[in-house]
Design an enzyme around this catalytic site. Sequence first.
Site, PDB file in Angstrom:
ATOM      1  N   GLU A  31      -5.840   3.981   7.551  1.00  0.00           N
ATOM      2  CA  GLU A  31      -5.232   4.184   8.978  1.00  0.00           C
ATOM      3  C   GLU A  31      -4.464   5.433   8.728  1.00  0.00           C
ATOM      4  O   GLU A  31      -3.121   5.468   9.157  1.00  0.00           O
ATOM      5  CB  GLU A  31      -4.404   3.159   9.357  1.00  0.00           C
ATOM      6  CG  GLU A  31      -5.180   1.943   9.590  1.00  0.00           C
ATOM      7  CD  GLU A  31      -4.029   0.650   9.842  1.00  0.00           C
ATOM      8  OE1 GLU A  31      -4.214  -0.066  11.040  1.00  0.00           O
ATOM      9  OE2 GLU A  31      -3.155   0.454   8.967  1.00  0.00           O
ATOM     10  N   GLY A  55      -9.875 -12.421   9.891  1.00  0.00           N
ATOM     11  CA  GLY A  55      -9.730 -11.860   8.714  1.00  0.00           C
ATOM     12  C   GLY A  55      -8.595 -12.342   7.887  1.00  0.00           C
ATOM     13  O   GLY A  55      -7.998 -13.298   8.119  1.00  0.00           O
ATOM     14  N   LYS A  84       9.852  -1.243   9.817  1.00  0.00           N
ATOM     15  CA  LYS A  84       8.545  -1.614   9.027  1.00  0.00           C
ATOM     16  C   LYS A  84       7.764  -0.422   8.767  1.00  0.00           C
ATOM     17  O   LYS A  84       7.247  -0.037   7.733  1.00  0.00           O
ATOM     18  CB  LYS A  84       7.991  -2.597   9.841  1.00  0.00           C
ATOM     19  CG  LYS A  84       6.494  -3.074   8.905  1.00  0.00           C
ATOM     20  CD  LYS A  84       5.660  -3.822   9.428  1.00  0.00           C
ATOM     21  CE  LYS A  84       4.461  -4.227   8.680  1.00  0.00           C
ATOM     22  NZ  LYS A  84       3.304  -5.370   9.175  1.00  0.00           N
ATOM     23  N   GLY A  86     -10.016 -11.949  15.698  1.00  0.00           N
ATOM     24  CA  GLY A  86     -10.453 -11.666  14.493  1.00  0.00           C
ATOM     25  C   GLY A  86      -9.815 -12.913  13.488  1.00  0.00           C
ATOM     26  O   GLY A  86      -8.964 -13.604  13.900  1.00  0.00           O
ATOM     27  N   ASN A  96       0.208  -1.730  12.609  1.00  0.00           N
ATOM     28  CA  ASN A  96       1.231  -0.871  12.088  1.00  0.00           C
ATOM     29  C   ASN A  96       1.534   0.301  12.865  1.00  0.00           C
ATOM     30  O   ASN A  96       0.568   0.783  13.742  1.00  0.00           O
ATOM     31  CB  ASN A  96       0.942  -0.456  10.713  1.00  0.00           C
ATOM     32  CG  ASN A  96       0.788  -1.630   9.702  1.00  0.00           C
ATOM     33  OD1 ASN A  96       1.773  -2.570   9.716  1.00  0.00           O
ATOM     34  ND2 ASN A  96      -0.287  -1.796   9.067  1.00  0.00           N
TER      35      ASN A  96
END
Length: 306
Positions: free
Chosen positions: A269, A9, A186, A7, A103
């Site tokens: 998500e 992005g 995180k 990707g 994530n």
Amino acid sequence: MRVLVVGAGAIGGYFGGRLLQAGRDITFLVRPRRAAELASTGLVIKSPNGDVTLPNPPVVQADTLKEKFDVVLLSCKAFDLDDAIKSFAPAVGPNTSIIPLLNGMLHLNALDEKFAYERVLGGLCAIAATLNEAREVVQLQPMQSLTFGERDGKMTDRVRAITEIFAGGKFGSVASENILQEMWEKWVFLASLAASTSLMRSSVGNILAAPGGRDFLLGILDECSAIAKAGGYAPRAPFLERATGMLTTEGSQLTASMFRDIKAGAKVEADHVIGDLIVRGDAAKIPVPKLRTAYTHLKAYEKERG
């Protein structure tokens, strides 16, 4: 060392672009539309850390990918993971290292099942970036880092080699000997922020200004922290101090990208970031009423979105 960035992005475009700017051997695996954009205008990065335009960056599309790469840097959203795995699978050889920047933790299971545990490192990044209407990568704040490492905590030759490659990108790359702990921390903060700002449809500062807002924010953090502790990764005191500070700063405009996705009518998500925490909380018999409320809200949004 050849690096395939899955990707181009906001995330892949930024980190891959910085490595390409540094002269590293980078190829972007992209869809036809993105390939056409990059061929036309180049990879454009607008950043507080310095703007750059990289004309004609090396790209490949899934139907023509045949060569093996030393490193695969995976930066897709969780809901695109299955398609991403199919697209980059031909690039994975016996010595390929996969660094996922997704994530949560659920993606590790899928990657291990497809490619085997020993090929998959742990990884995470910290950056606020987006693609603007001109399809340029825009870094919103100076903060930037990319952390990776062996999941068993060893400092191996391949981690050292990747460290040398990533250092050229000057984006705060760190080789960690405690990557799973850092990934969990995180996740705890991201889930707390995403659940709160998405449910309340507002920033941290506005939530704090509302009756019960502070208690809600800290309650979400407590629920997520308890789940991490039950999983063997209790958040450390310095992390909790930072997280608490960020969630209790009056006037803060901080929001999660999940909330911004909701405002844009985009996919979220929900299962990967919030739902999986609830599953783990249930398994550990930890009550998570605030997370459940946020999850119900997100699933209702998904249903409405269609």
